[in-house]
Enzyme design. Structure first.
Site, mmCIF file in Angstrom:
data_model
loop_
_atom_site.group_PDB
_atom_site.id
_atom_site.type_symbol
_atom_site.label_atom_id
_atom_site.label_comp_id
_atom_site.label_asym_id
_atom_site.label_seq_id
_atom_site.Cartn_x
_atom_site.Cartn_y
_atom_site.Cartn_z
ATOM 1 C CG ASP A 83 3.868 -1.143 8.617
ATOM 2 O OD1 ASP A 83 5.031 -1.066 9.071
ATOM 3 O OD2 ASP A 83 3.580 -1.748 7.566
ATOM 4 C CG HIS A 181 8.752 -2.455 2.126
ATOM 5 N ND1 HIS A 181 9.593 -1.430 2.477
ATOM 6 C CD2 HIS A 181 8.175 -2.868 3.283
ATOM 7 C CE1 HIS A 181 9.520 -1.224 3.782
ATOM 8 N NE2 HIS A 181 8.668 -2.081 4.301
#
Ligand code: G3H
Ligand code: 13P
Ligand code: ZN
Length: 328
Positions: A83, A181
């Site tokens: 990621d 996020h």
């Protein structure tokens, strides 16, 4: 028994109108909670590891934990993904170290520099049978060392996506359509309140998504920052000594709509953190005498499992899909 890439997963997800969950893993309880839910619901899954996760848990431990999950759940396809890789060297390390998918996130660079670095990673990855996710556009929120203030994000420019994919050869593309996020995806000023006083975030930019899909027919799109920040967990954290005022996420219905379109991978990390932290705080408050980590990690792991099961059925729509896919 081995890991799979995301190629077949995305092809089936695209055509089937569902998405694969990409859940961040940092320790054994998280790996177990996620994969037990997937095993029971026959759901394919992507387990993803950030640079921070590698620094915390060590590459080898994480790979071995994922291998254990494969052995315990032989009927579901599992991909292991890096990621937010930010350098060629990090991506190479993961490709050489057994990952089947990597993300090169050069989205903070110029269009040309993003293309150059992404292509370098794609060339190495493809030569080694590994697939690559790239990113265009900037999300708000915090990821590793990068922090972008809410309201300062920039949506993906649909007119750039086709050239980017053609010139880099990437296998999937993360785009910015208003997800973000972390657990504080929007400031209260960006939201409005409904009749019950509940904060309602601005809707995702489905117009941007549709424009990207038009220019990239059949191509898998990825959504980062897709935790919904369930208020039951936020309330649990706050009720048992935590302080997370105004934590807010992406409404699940909008993610479900995106999953029916070209969005094939939906990234979830913050909801795992919240499920664990809320339940651990509650456990400590109710059992102040407990000091065996198994006592509080057991309900935390169960909470991850229940949360992931909920996502599989209600958000991703990938329950029962593992049987249509090869597992190795
Ligand atoms: O997008 C970021 C993920 O939530 C990973 O977070 O870098 O703190 O492990 P981390
Ligand atoms: P969340 O912070 O919304 O869980 O996003 C996770 C993510 O995008 C990981 O890459
Ligand atoms: Zn992300």
């Amino acid at each position: 028994m081995s890991l799979v890439t995301t190629t077949e997963m995305f092809e089936k997800a695209y055509n089937g109108g569902y998405a694969i969950g990409a859940f961040n893993v940092n320790n054994m309880e998280i790996v177990q909670g996620i994969t037990e839910a997937c095993g029971e619901l026959d759901a394919p899954v992507i387990l993803q590891v950030s640079k921070g996760a590698r620094a915390y848990a060590n590459h080898t431990y994480l790979v071995k934990l994922v291998e254990a999950a494969i052995a315990e759940n032989p009927n579901i396809p599992i991909a292991l993904h890096l990621d937010h890789g930010d350098t060629f060297e990090l991506c190479k390390d993961c490709i050489d170290g057994g990952f089947t998918s990597v993300m090169i996130d050069a989205s903070s660079k110029s269009f040309e520099d993003n293309i150059a670095l992404t292509k370098q990673v794609v060339d190495y990855a493809h030569a080694n049978g590994v697939v690559v996710e790239a990113e265009l556009g900037t999300l708000a929120g915090v990821e590793d060392e990068v922090s972008v203030e809410a309201g300062k994000e920039s949506y993906t420019k649909p007119e750039e996506v086709q050239e980017f994919v053609e010139r880099t050869g990437c296998d999937s593309l993360a785009i910015a359509i208003g997800t973000s996020h972390g657990a504080y995806k929007f400031t209260p000023e960006q939201c409005h309140r409904d009749e019950n006083g509940k904060l309602v975030p601005p809707p995702l930019r489905f117009d941007v998504l549709e424009e990207c899909i038009k220019r990239l027919p059949g191509f898998p799109i990825v959504l980062h920052g897709s935790s919904s920040v369930p208020q039951e967990f936020v309330e649990m954290v706050n009720a048992y000594g935590g302080q997370m005022p105004n934590a807010i996420g992406i409404p699940e219905e909008q993610l479900r709509e995106a999953a029916k379109l070209a969005v094939c991978k939906i990234n979830i990390d913050s909801d795992i953190r919240l499920a664990m932290t809320g339940n651990i705080r509650k456990h400590f408050a109710e059992h102040p005498d407990h000091f065996d980590p198994r006592q509080y990690l057991k309900p935390a792991r169960q909470a991850v499992k229940d949360m992931v099961a909920h996502k599989i059925v209600n958000v991703l729509g990938c329950d029962g899909k593992a049987k249509d896919l090869s597992v190795r």
